[in-house]
Design an enzyme around this catalytic site. Sequence first.
Site, PDB file in Angstrom:
ATOM      1  N   SER A 206      71.166 -12.165  68.995  1.00 27.39           N
ATOM      2  CA  SER A 206      70.729 -12.982  68.073  1.00 27.39           C
ATOM      3  C   SER A 206      72.077 -13.279  67.056  1.00 27.39           C
ATOM      4  O   SER A 206      73.011 -12.272  67.198  1.00 27.39           O
ATOM      5  CB  SER A 206      69.702 -12.516  67.006  1.00 27.39           C
ATOM      6  OG  SER A 206      69.320 -13.111  65.959  1.00 27.39           O
TER       7      SER A 206
ATOM      8  N   TYR B  84      65.076  -5.407  63.392  1.00 28.83           N
ATOM      9  CA  TYR B  84      65.636  -6.364  64.317  1.00 28.83           C
ATOM     10  C   TYR B  84      67.046  -6.346  64.466  1.00 28.83           C
ATOM     11  O   TYR B  84      67.783  -6.393  65.583  1.00 28.83           O
ATOM     12  CB  TYR B  84      65.118  -7.586  63.687  1.00 28.83           C
ATOM     13  CG  TYR B  84      65.293  -8.830  64.447  1.00 28.83           C
ATOM     14  CD1 TYR B  84      64.468  -9.218  65.701  1.00 28.83           C
ATOM     15  CD2 TYR B  84      66.399  -9.961  64.325  1.00 28.83           C
ATOM     16  CE1 TYR B  84      64.778 -10.153  66.644  1.00 28.83           C
ATOM     17  CE2 TYR B  84      66.580 -10.860  65.174  1.00 28.83           C
ATOM     18  CZ  TYR B  84      65.832 -11.055  66.384  1.00 28.83           C
ATOM     19  OH  TYR B  84      65.974 -12.225  67.023  1.00 28.83           O
TER      20      TYR B  84
HETATM   21  N1  LIG Z   1      63.286 -18.055  68.229  1.00 30.01           N
HETATM   22  C1  LIG Z   1      64.184 -17.694  67.453  1.00 30.01           C
HETATM   23  O1  LIG Z   1      64.592 -18.342  66.525  1.00 30.01           O
HETATM   24  C2  LIG Z   1      65.237 -16.657  67.896  1.00 30.01           C
HETATM   25  C3  LIG Z   1      66.418 -16.549  67.107  1.00 30.01           C
HETATM   26  C4  LIG Z   1      67.497 -15.484  67.657  1.00 30.01           C
HETATM   27  C5  LIG Z   1      67.085 -14.541  68.662  1.00 30.01           C
HETATM   28  N2  LIG Z   1      65.793 -14.974  69.287  1.00 30.01           N
HETATM   29  C6  LIG Z   1      65.763 -13.867  70.622  1.00 30.01           C
HETATM   30  O2  LIG Z   1      65.582 -14.507  71.394  1.00 30.01           O
HETATM   31  C7  LIG Z   1      64.615 -14.055  72.574  1.00 30.01           C
HETATM   32  C8  LIG Z   1      63.630 -14.829  73.214  1.00 30.01           C
HETATM   33  O3  LIG Z   1      62.877 -15.155  71.759  1.00 30.01           O
HETATM   34  P1  LIG Z   1      61.627 -16.437  71.971  1.00 30.01           P
HETATM   35  O4  LIG Z   1      61.705 -17.212  70.360  1.00 30.01           O
HETATM   36  O5  LIG Z   1      61.771 -17.189  73.034  1.00 30.01           O
HETATM   37  O6  LIG Z   1      60.405 -15.408  71.604  1.00 30.01           O
HETATM   38  P2  LIG Z   1      58.794 -15.783  72.049  1.00 30.01           P
HETATM   39  O7  LIG Z   1      58.140 -14.847  71.252  1.00 30.01           O
HETATM   40  O8  LIG Z   1      58.687 -17.217  71.983  1.00 30.01           O
HETATM   41  O9  LIG Z   1      58.839 -15.357  73.728  1.00 30.01           O
HETATM   42  C9  LIG Z   1      59.056 -14.064  74.005  1.00 30.01           C
HETATM   43  C10 LIG Z   1      58.569 -13.709  75.364  1.00 30.01           C
HETATM   44  O10 LIG Z   1      58.737 -12.222  75.683  1.00 30.01           O
HETATM   45  C11 LIG Z   1      57.572 -11.531  76.128  1.00 30.01           C
HETATM   46  N3  LIG Z   1      57.620 -10.241  75.647  1.00 30.01           N
HETATM   47  C12 LIG Z   1      57.515  -9.789  74.531  1.00 30.01           C
HETATM   48  N4  LIG Z   1      57.506  -8.382  74.613  1.00 30.01           N
HETATM   49  C13 LIG Z   1      57.423  -8.058  75.924  1.00 30.01           C
HETATM   50  C14 LIG Z   1      57.657  -6.747  76.576  1.00 30.01           C
HETATM   51  N5  LIG Z   1      57.438  -5.607  75.860  1.00 30.01           N
HETATM   52  N6  LIG Z   1      57.642  -6.961  77.906  1.00 30.01           N
HETATM   53  C15 LIG Z   1      57.694  -8.199  78.528  1.00 30.01           C
HETATM   54  N7  LIG Z   1      57.789  -9.332  78.020  1.00 30.01           N
HETATM   55  C16 LIG Z   1      57.446  -9.426  76.728  1.00 30.01           C
HETATM   56  C17 LIG Z   1      56.558 -12.121  75.175  1.00 30.01           C
HETATM   57  O11 LIG Z   1      55.148 -12.348  75.895  1.00 30.01           O
HETATM   58  C18 LIG Z   1      57.185 -13.732  75.384  1.00 30.01           C
HETATM   59  O12 LIG Z   1      56.572 -14.477  76.666  1.00 30.01           O
HETATM   60  C19 LIG Z   1      64.371 -12.626  71.858  1.00 30.01           C
HETATM   61  O13 LIG Z   1      65.133 -11.638  72.305  1.00 30.01           O
HETATM   62  C20 LIG Z   1      64.439 -13.117  70.479  1.00 30.01           C
HETATM   63  O14 LIG Z   1      64.741 -11.963  69.514  1.00 30.01           O
HETATM   64  C21 LIG Z   1      65.047 -15.808  69.129  1.00 30.01           C
END
Ligand SMILES: NC(=O)c1ccc[n+]([C@@H]2O[C@H](COP(=O)([O-])OP(=O)(O)OC[C@H]3O[C@@H](n4cnc5c(N)ncnc54)[C@H](O)[C@@H]3O)[C@@H](O)[C@H]2O)c1
Length: 267
Positions: A141, A155
């Site tokens: 991130s 985080y």
């Molecule tokens: N959305 C944002 O703005 C954003 C910004 C910066 C970083 N991120 C990072 O990007 C990555 C994806 O984020 P996203 O927004 O797509 O999240 P999301 O919550 O929309 O999707 C995450 C997926 O991971 C799965 N998951 C969560 N915990 C799990 C576990 N213990 N075992 C297996 N699967 C698991 C969930 O079921 C889900 O399908 C994450 O690492 C998040 O921290 C997201």
Amino acid sequence: MARVNGKIAIVTGGAMGMGNGCATVLARNGAKVALMDRSDTVHAAADTLCKEGYEVIAYQVDVRDAAKLKEYYDDVAKKFGKIDILVNAAGIGPQRTFLNVDDEFLDNYMAINFRGIWNSCKAAVPHMLKNGYGKIVNFASVTGVLVVDPGMTAYAATKGAIMAFTKALAIEFASRNITVNAILPGVVDTPMMRNTCKDTCPEDPDSIFNAIAAQVPMGRMGTAEEAGRVALFLASEDSSYITGIGIVFDGGNTIPETPGSGWEPNE
Ligand SMILES: NC(=O)c1ccc[n+]([C@@H]2O[C@H](COP(=O)([O-])OP(=O)(O)OC[C@H]3O[C@@H](n4cnc5c(N)ncnc54)[C@H](O)[C@@H]3O)[C@@H](O)[C@H]2O)c1
């Protein structure tokens, strides 16, 4: 253009959000994809892509379970013959101020966000070494690597750890034809983002969503598919001489402006 034709990809967090965006883009570009996710919607996510004509299989698994991950990755290698690409997108993002972070909250955060990626790489790298080829893409991130906000100590710590691990793993396997890179998203329209907005303002989550999107220099959040296209670059030969880096994917959100300049262009 099929930029990962014939490649075998594993995507954690592939049921939704950016993991699903990555799986979709990789499948459309010729990869066979195995989705790993703890949500039971992972099967429906795979079905959707299969209906589009792609070869996609699903495993319901928690990335905290190292033994199950190894079993399932071995199974993918047995089914498809190898593992070429690993995208680690499973993660969580709840916020809590530092004095309210107890051991359980922190341990769970580290276990999913950091150790989940560790477990996943442990399960995949032996197959990549055998194959003499590997492309690993870790979702970090901008938070914890470039910027920070209040309420994000846990985080940010996991994301800083992911970036450090990405570089350390990259150096260890640079001579073995395995590249390891990270994507650093800013704000992206995914279920995680929608849930954060709901937690912040249950009465009007859209107002929070729109306010966050409006302060991005590009005027909007990123999409899961756009994240998938960055992952495709890092997972394809287009990035053959790139390892140990993080690509900022944030619509200009972390470009620093001169503090206090108040500068407004005339035209
Ligand atoms: N959305 C944002 O703005 C954003 C910004 C910066 C970083 N991120 C990072 O990007 C990555 C994806 O984020 P996203 O927004 O797509 O999240 P999301 O919550 O929309 O999707 C995450 C997926 O991971 C799965 N998951 C969560 N915990 C799990 C576990 N213990 N075992 C297996 N699967 C698991 C969930 O079921 C889900 O399908 C994450 O690492 C998040 O921290 C997201």
